[in-house]
Design a protein around this motif. Structure first.
Motif, mmCIF file in Angstrom:
data_model
loop_
_atom_site.group_PDB
_atom_site.id
_atom_site.type_symbol
_atom_site.label_atom_id
_atom_site.label_comp_id
_atom_site.label_asym_id
_atom_site.label_seq_id
_atom_site.Cartn_x
_atom_site.Cartn_y
_atom_site.Cartn_z
ATOM 1 N N LEU A 160 -2.399 -5.889 -10.455
ATOM 2 C CA LEU A 160 -2.767 -7.340 -11.234
ATOM 3 C C LEU A 160 -4.370 -7.208 -10.652
ATOM 4 N N ALA A 161 -5.122 -6.616 -9.237
ATOM 5 C CA ALA A 161 -6.538 -7.130 -9.470
ATOM 6 C C ALA A 161 -7.008 -5.628 -10.417
ATOM 7 N N ALA A 162 -6.535 -4.576 -10.230
ATOM 8 C CA ALA A 162 -7.504 -3.440 -10.941
ATOM 9 C C ALA A 162 -7.346 -4.067 -12.558
ATOM 10 N N ARG A 163 -6.601 -4.927 -12.666
ATOM 11 C CA ARG A 163 -7.384 -5.214 -13.857
ATOM 12 C C ARG A 163 -7.845 -6.409 -14.448
ATOM 13 N N GLY A 164 -8.409 -6.916 -12.875
ATOM 14 C CA GLY A 164 -9.396 -7.976 -13.084
ATOM 15 C C GLY A 164 -8.516 -9.485 -12.911
ATOM 16 N N VAL A 165 -6.999 -9.382 -12.771
ATOM 17 C CA VAL A 165 -6.891 -10.493 -12.719
ATOM 18 C C VAL A 165 -6.356 -10.746 -11.041
ATOM 19 N N ARG A 166 -6.624 -11.616 -10.600
ATOM 20 C CA ARG A 166 -6.942 -12.100 -8.921
ATOM 21 C C ARG A 166 -5.494 -13.358 -8.628
ATOM 22 N N THR A 167 -4.520 -13.182 -7.909
ATOM 23 C CA THR A 167 -4.015 -14.065 -7.847
ATOM 24 C C THR A 167 -4.097 -14.744 -6.201
ATOM 25 N N LEU A 201 1.266 -13.935 3.829
ATOM 26 C CA LEU A 201 1.060 -14.391 2.324
ATOM 27 C C LEU A 201 -0.811 -14.291 2.684
ATOM 28 N N GLY A 202 -1.155 -14.229 3.796
ATOM 29 C CA GLY A 202 -3.111 -13.890 3.708
ATOM 30 C C GLY A 202 -2.821 -12.209 3.088
ATOM 31 N N GLY A 227 -7.464 -10.469 -4.149
ATOM 32 C CA GLY A 227 -8.400 -10.594 -4.066
ATOM 33 C C GLY A 227 -9.062 -12.276 -4.755
ATOM 34 N N ALA A 228 -8.317 -12.980 -3.856
ATOM 35 C CA ALA A 228 -8.617 -14.687 -3.837
ATOM 36 C C ALA A 228 -8.213 -15.037 -2.304
ATOM 37 N N ALA A 229 -9.008 -14.304 -1.563
ATOM 38 C CA ALA A 229 -8.426 -14.693 -0.301
ATOM 39 C C ALA A 229 -9.724 -15.981 0.393
ATOM 40 N N ARG A 230 -8.954 -16.760 1.070
ATOM 41 C CA ARG A 230 -10.139 -17.743 1.084
ATOM 42 C C ARG A 230 -10.648 -17.146 2.538
ATOM 43 N N ALA A 231 -12.283 -18.024 2.683
ATOM 44 C CA ALA A 231 -13.093 -17.650 3.355
ATOM 45 C C ALA A 231 -12.598 -18.473 4.381
ATOM 46 N N GLY A 232 -12.718 -17.578 5.683
ATOM 47 C CA GLY A 232 -12.531 -18.848 6.485
ATOM 48 C C GLY A 232 -11.038 -17.641 7.704
ATOM 49 N N GLY A 233 -10.414 -18.559 8.680
ATOM 50 C CA GLY A 233 -9.021 -18.124 9.102
ATOM 51 C C GLY A 233 -7.788 -18.288 8.534
ATOM 52 N N THR A 234 -7.744 -18.768 7.357
ATOM 53 C CA THR A 234 -6.672 -18.438 7.245
ATOM 54 C C THR A 234 -6.367 -18.484 4.999
ATOM 55 N N PRO A 235 -6.576 -17.168 5.471
ATOM 56 C CA PRO A 235 -6.738 -16.253 3.376
ATOM 57 C C PRO A 235 -6.352 -17.177 1.973
#
Length: 232
Positions: free
Chosen positions: A98-105, A119-120, A127-135
């Motif tokens: 999905l990420a290769a198609r430009g679709v973030r999860t 989950l991390g 391609g949608a990890a949060r900044a900080g300790g918990t992605p």
């Protein structure tokens, strides 16, 4: 998995993603809580995240070139050990595809029985990890889940809108929120809207952009040549 205990997501989507389908989805999920319901989650694949993501990736709406698309993965557990020995390999592959198609999860863990490591990794590969300790986004109750959804939405809502055509008269363009609120053009780009250099897209700045990202605006009208929105 409706045709046998094979850890699959078989058949078409029971309810397509789209406006107005929330009541049907709510009814389906509520009905599935009954042990006599055909969709009641029982062994061996209580949580087959991999085939769920594989099925989600086939949604034709994700291939629409006219808009940005995203996938939201919410789970209250982890890949069942009865599903390919609990391996996340196929989930990784689906998310990366999905990420290769430009679709973030985006990934949300609900409750205390999730696998933080998995989950991390889902969030990072999507391609949608949060900044900080918990992605990923963690929610422990309904309020936390709603808060996670709000945070995700505010991060993906764009303040730039592509127009169907270049306006014939750039001075005869009006913009309205929810059919009633006129949004002024602001060439200083601090609190209003202005054209992109190609004049085929507009971008909102300041308060109007915050309103879009905050979810308080339900409808945007860009009108050429007539200072009033087209009511729908």
């Amino acid at each position: 998995d409706t045709s046998g205990n094979e850890c699959r997501q078989d058949g078409p989507f029971p309810i397509p993603v789209g406006p107005g389908n929330a009541p049907a989805l709510r009814s389906l999920l509520t009905g599935a809580l009954a042990t006599t319901d055909a969709l009641y989650p029982q062994g061996p694949c209580v949580t087959n995240i991999d085939t769920g993501m594989e099925q989600a990736a086939t949604d034709p709406a994700l291939a629409d070139p006219g808009r940005s698309s995203y996938v939201l993965l919410v789970t209250d557990g982890r890949q069942s050990t009865s599903c390919r020995s609990g391996s996340d390999a196929r989930t990784f592959a689906a998310i990366e595809g999905l990420a290769a198609r430009g679709v973030r999860t985006f990934v949300v863990g609900f409750g205390s029985e999730v696998d933080p490591g998995a989950l991390g990794e889902f969030a990072r590969r999507g391609g949608a990890a949060r900044a900080g300790g918990t992605p990923y986004y963690q929610a422990d109750d309904a309020a936390g889940l709603s808060s996670a959804f709000d945070e995700i939405v505010s991060g993906v809502v764009s303040c730039t809108f592509r127009l169907a055509s270049v306006p014939v008269d750039p001075e005869a363009v009006w913009v309205f929120f929810d059919d009633t609120t006129s949004v002024p053009r602001d060439a200083s780009r601090t609190d209003g809207w202005d054209y992109a250099p190609d004049a085929q897209s507009i971008t909102f700045f300041g308060g109007p952009c915050e309103a879009l990202r905050g979810g308080t605006v339900r409808d945007v009208d860009v009108v050429f040549g007539c200072p009033a929105p087209i009511l729908e």
